[in-house]
Design a protein around this motif. Structure first.
Motif, mmCIF file in Angstrom:
data_model
loop_
_atom_site.group_PDB
_atom_site.id
_atom_site.type_symbol
_atom_site.label_atom_id
_atom_site.label_comp_id
_atom_site.label_asym_id
_atom_site.label_seq_id
_atom_site.Cartn_x
_atom_site.Cartn_y
_atom_site.Cartn_z
ATOM 1 N N PHE A 297 0.860 -1.181 0.000
ATOM 2 C CA PHE A 297 0.000 0.000 0.000
ATOM 3 C C PHE A 297 0.894 1.228 0.000
ATOM 4 C CE2 PHE A 297 -1.847 3.522 2.389
ATOM 5 C CZ PHE A 297 -2.961 3.778 1.613
ATOM 6 N N ALA A 298 0.610 2.176 -0.886
ATOM 7 C CA ALA A 298 1.307 3.462 -0.898
ATOM 8 C C ALA A 298 0.277 4.550 -0.613
ATOM 9 C CB ALA A 298 1.977 3.705 -2.249
ATOM 10 N N GLY A 299 0.508 5.307 0.428
ATOM 11 C CA GLY A 299 -0.328 6.465 0.746
ATOM 12 C C GLY A 299 0.437 7.704 0.321
ATOM 13 N N ARG A 300 -0.028 8.377 -0.721
ATOM 14 C CA ARG A 300 0.736 9.467 -1.318
ATOM 15 C C ARG A 300 0.009 10.809 -1.189
ATOM 16 N NH1 ARG A 300 4.878 7.720 -4.252
ATOM 17 N NH2 ARG A 300 4.928 5.563 -4.958
ATOM 18 N N ALA A 301 0.799 11.856 -0.964
ATOM 19 C CA ALA A 301 0.317 13.230 -1.125
ATOM 20 C C ALA A 301 0.496 13.578 -2.598
ATOM 21 C CB ALA A 301 1.117 14.177 -0.248
ATOM 22 N N ALA A 302 -0.332 14.479 -3.112
ATOM 23 C CA ALA A 302 -0.281 14.798 -4.537
ATOM 24 C C ALA A 302 -0.251 16.303 -4.740
ATOM 25 C CB ALA A 302 -1.501 14.202 -5.244
ATOM 26 N N PHE A 303 0.717 16.756 -5.532
ATOM 27 C CA PHE A 303 0.865 18.174 -5.859
ATOM 28 C C PHE A 303 1.080 18.277 -7.357
ATOM 29 C CE2 PHE A 303 2.612 17.193 -1.703
ATOM 30 C CZ PHE A 303 1.821 17.986 -0.885
ATOM 31 N N GLU A 304 0.099 18.849 -8.061
ATOM 32 C CA GLU A 304 0.132 18.890 -9.513
ATOM 33 C C GLU A 304 0.448 20.302 -10.013
ATOM 34 O OE1 GLU A 304 -3.505 17.310 -11.107
ATOM 35 O OE2 GLU A 304 -3.214 15.383 -10.118
ATOM 36 N N THR A 305 1.174 20.388 -11.118
ATOM 37 C CA THR A 305 1.524 21.682 -11.685
ATOM 38 C C THR A 305 0.318 22.392 -12.288
ATOM 39 O OG1 THR A 305 2.187 20.664 -13.776
ATOM 40 C CG2 THR A 305 3.935 21.073 -12.139
ATOM 41 N N ASN A 306 -0.796 21.699 -12.459
ATOM 42 C CA ASN A 306 -2.005 22.356 -12.968
ATOM 43 C C ASN A 306 -2.800 23.028 -11.850
ATOM 44 O OD1 ASN A 306 -3.360 20.297 -11.646
ATOM 45 N ND2 ASN A 306 -4.098 19.304 -13.493
ATOM 46 N N GLY A 307 -2.248 23.030 -10.623
ATOM 47 C CA GLY A 307 -2.892 23.705 -9.505
ATOM 48 C C GLY A 307 -3.744 22.807 -8.627
ATOM 49 N N ARG A 308 -3.843 21.538 -8.955
ATOM 50 C CA ARG A 308 -4.641 20.608 -8.137
ATOM 51 C C ARG A 308 -3.742 19.949 -7.094
ATOM 52 N NH1 ARG A 308 -10.029 20.274 -8.616
ATOM 53 N NH2 ARG A 308 -10.173 18.070 -9.007
ATOM 54 N N TYR A 309 -4.350 19.459 -6.034
ATOM 55 C CA TYR A 309 -3.628 18.770 -4.964
ATOM 56 C C TYR A 309 -4.566 17.744 -4.352
ATOM 57 C CZ TYR A 309 -6.479 21.808 -2.093
ATOM 58 O OH TYR A 309 -7.553 22.441 -1.536
#
Length: 168
Positions: free
Chosen positions: A110-122
């Motif tokens: 299992f991978a629990g990831r934070a997400a930070f996108e260059t399109n402004g979404r998170y």
């Protein structure tokens, strides 16, 4: 300057390609991977988007895992995403994806990831991963990422995806 870049490139190659400089029978254990990600469907309060129907989207997750023990580790992943629609294709987003790895046994992780996108979404991305073929120097895996995204003046979304790749 050039010598520093060469040293960094060599260090990165050693980390990613898992050379004998790092003993892999003890911890921390460092592995790298590359995959192909297909988002299948994305759901929001406004609409449902299905990949392969009106457009084609694909991502290329590339990362390094640092296992602290046989049970838990840290992962850093970068995912360039490409979208092709109406005869035009472009890289439309770059995702920075740090997270925690938890070995579940029998090849499952299992991978629990934070997400930070260059399109402004998170947001967050829980990922369920299964090693399907394990060789001496590599293994092949399949995964189901379940991204949840917020921000950038869009409604919250939930996506179901399919990923496969190689770890070494």
């Amino acid at each position: 300057m050039i010598m520093t870049q060469i040293r960094l490139a060599i260090l990165f190659a050693l980390l990613v390609f898992n050379t004998s400089v790092f003993s892999q029978t003890s911890y921390p254990k460092i592995t790298g991977y590359f995959g192909v990600l297909h988002p299948i469907a994305t759901f929001s309060s406004e609409e449902t988007n299905v990949n392969f129907r009106d457009y084609y989207a694909v991502g290329f997750p590339t990362g390094v895992n640092i296992w602290k023990s046989s049970k838990i580790g840290f992962s850093f992943e970068v995912v360039p995403n490409i979208k092709s629609e109406d005869g035009i294709s472009k890289m439309n987003n770059l995702l920075f994806h740090p997270g925690v790895l938890v070995a579940l046994g029998k090849g499952y992780t299992f991978a629990g990831r934070a997400a930070f996108e260059t399109n402004g979404r998170y947001g967050i991305t829980p990922v369920f991963n299964k090693t399907v073929i394990k060789n001496t120097n590599s293994s092949y895996y399949v995964a189901v990422p379940l991204p949840v995204r917020f921000g950038n003046e869009h409604p919250a979304t939930f996506t179901v995806g399919f990923q496969f790749g190689i770890a070494f």
